[in-house]
Design a protein around this motif. Structure first.
Motif, PDB file in Angstrom:
ATOM      1  N   CYS A  84      43.338 137.201 129.751  1.00 19.98           N
ATOM      2  CA  CYS A  84      44.659 137.815 129.804  1.00 19.98           C
ATOM      3  C   CYS A  84      45.450 137.499 131.070  1.00 19.98           C
ATOM      4  O   CYS A  84      46.493 138.103 131.285  1.00 19.98           O
ATOM      5  N   CYS A  87      48.355 133.191 131.333  1.00 16.80           N
ATOM      6  CA  CYS A  87      49.758 132.898 131.011  1.00 16.80           C
ATOM      7  C   CYS A  87      50.729 133.750 131.825  1.00 16.80           C
ATOM      8  O   CYS A  87      51.820 133.326 132.137  1.00 16.80           O
ATOM      9  N   HIS A  88      50.327 134.968 132.085  1.00 20.91           N
ATOM     10  CA  HIS A  88      51.234 135.846 132.838  1.00 20.91           C
ATOM     11  C   HIS A  88      50.414 136.681 133.813  1.00 20.91           C
ATOM     12  O   HIS A  88      49.186 136.721 133.743  1.00 20.91           O
ATOM     13  N   MET A 110      51.271 138.075 120.396  1.00 23.89           N
ATOM     14  CA  MET A 110      51.112 136.923 121.304  1.00 23.89           C
ATOM     15  C   MET A 110      50.461 135.753 120.582  1.00 23.89           C
ATOM     16  O   MET A 110      50.770 134.604 120.864  1.00 23.89           O
ATOM     17  N   GLN A 114      53.130 133.287 120.961  1.00 22.89           N
ATOM     18  CA  GLN A 114      52.966 132.771 122.322  1.00 22.89           C
ATOM     19  C   GLN A 114      51.725 131.896 122.489  1.00 22.89           C
ATOM     20  O   GLN A 114      51.261 131.678 123.603  1.00 22.89           O
TER      21      GLN A 114
END
Ligand code: HEC
Length: 156
Positions: A84, A87-88, A110, A114
């Protein structure tokens, strides 16, 4: 003749010595100026220690917090970190408090939009971790104010 040669030789020697001294002095003063402008210019220690610290502390846990991401240390932590945070920021995860249904829906969203990969069995581990450590917080209306000293409006 021999005396004159000897004298010339001495003059040459002195000249050579002066040359060497002046070269040494200029090298020394250049070094001095460089050091003055950049005191750590010749020290590679700082770079070395920084590298060792990041290598060693990758998964350091301090006071129950995974230092690199800010996640709480609990069962499933590393699964969450691995899946997790690529990506961010972990902050995006931490600030969103949801129940299991909404986490599953967010993960599905997501995955559909995403490019989040299929989490397989890890999905349950991740959702359990998130619900256990970042449960939804009730944001009801504020409590009633008590013990108010009313005053009379003076409208004239
Ligand atoms: C493949 C990339 C990727 C991975 C891996 C990923 N996410 Fe996301 N996620 C995103 C993107 C892109 C957004 C939208 C970011 C934005 O709005 O700025 C997002 C948004 C979010 C949001 C905010 C949703 C909202 O409604 O605002 C949360 C919460 C979240 N991710 C949690 C997670 C969790 C938990 C995991 C681990 C299972 C995870 N993410 C893994 C790409 C990813």
């Amino acid at each position: 003749m021999a005396v004159k040669d000897n004298f010339n030789k001495q003059i040459e020697d002195i000249g050579r010595q002066l040359k060497i001294i002046s070269i040494i002095t200029s090298i020394a003063s250049i070094l001095f100026i460089v050091l003055l402008l950049n005191p750590n210019g010749f020290s590679f220690e700082t770079i070395d220690t920084e590298q060792t610290i990041t290598e060693v502390n990758e998964d350091l846990i301090e006071n129950g917090i995974h230092v690199r991401t800010g996640f709480k240390d609990a069962e499933g932590l590393l699964t969450v970190v691995q899946n997790c945070t690529s990506c961010h920021s972990s902050k995006l995860v931490i600030q969103n408090r949801m129940n299991a249904d909404r986490w599953n829906a967010t993960i599905k969203w997501m995955q559909e939009t995403q490019n989040l990969w299929d989490l397989g069995e890890n999905q349950e581990v991740i959702v359990n971790y998130l619900v256990a450590n970042y449960p939804p917080v009730e944001k009801g209306r504020r409590e009633n104010i008590k013990d108010i000293e009313w005053y009379e409006l003076n409208n004239r």
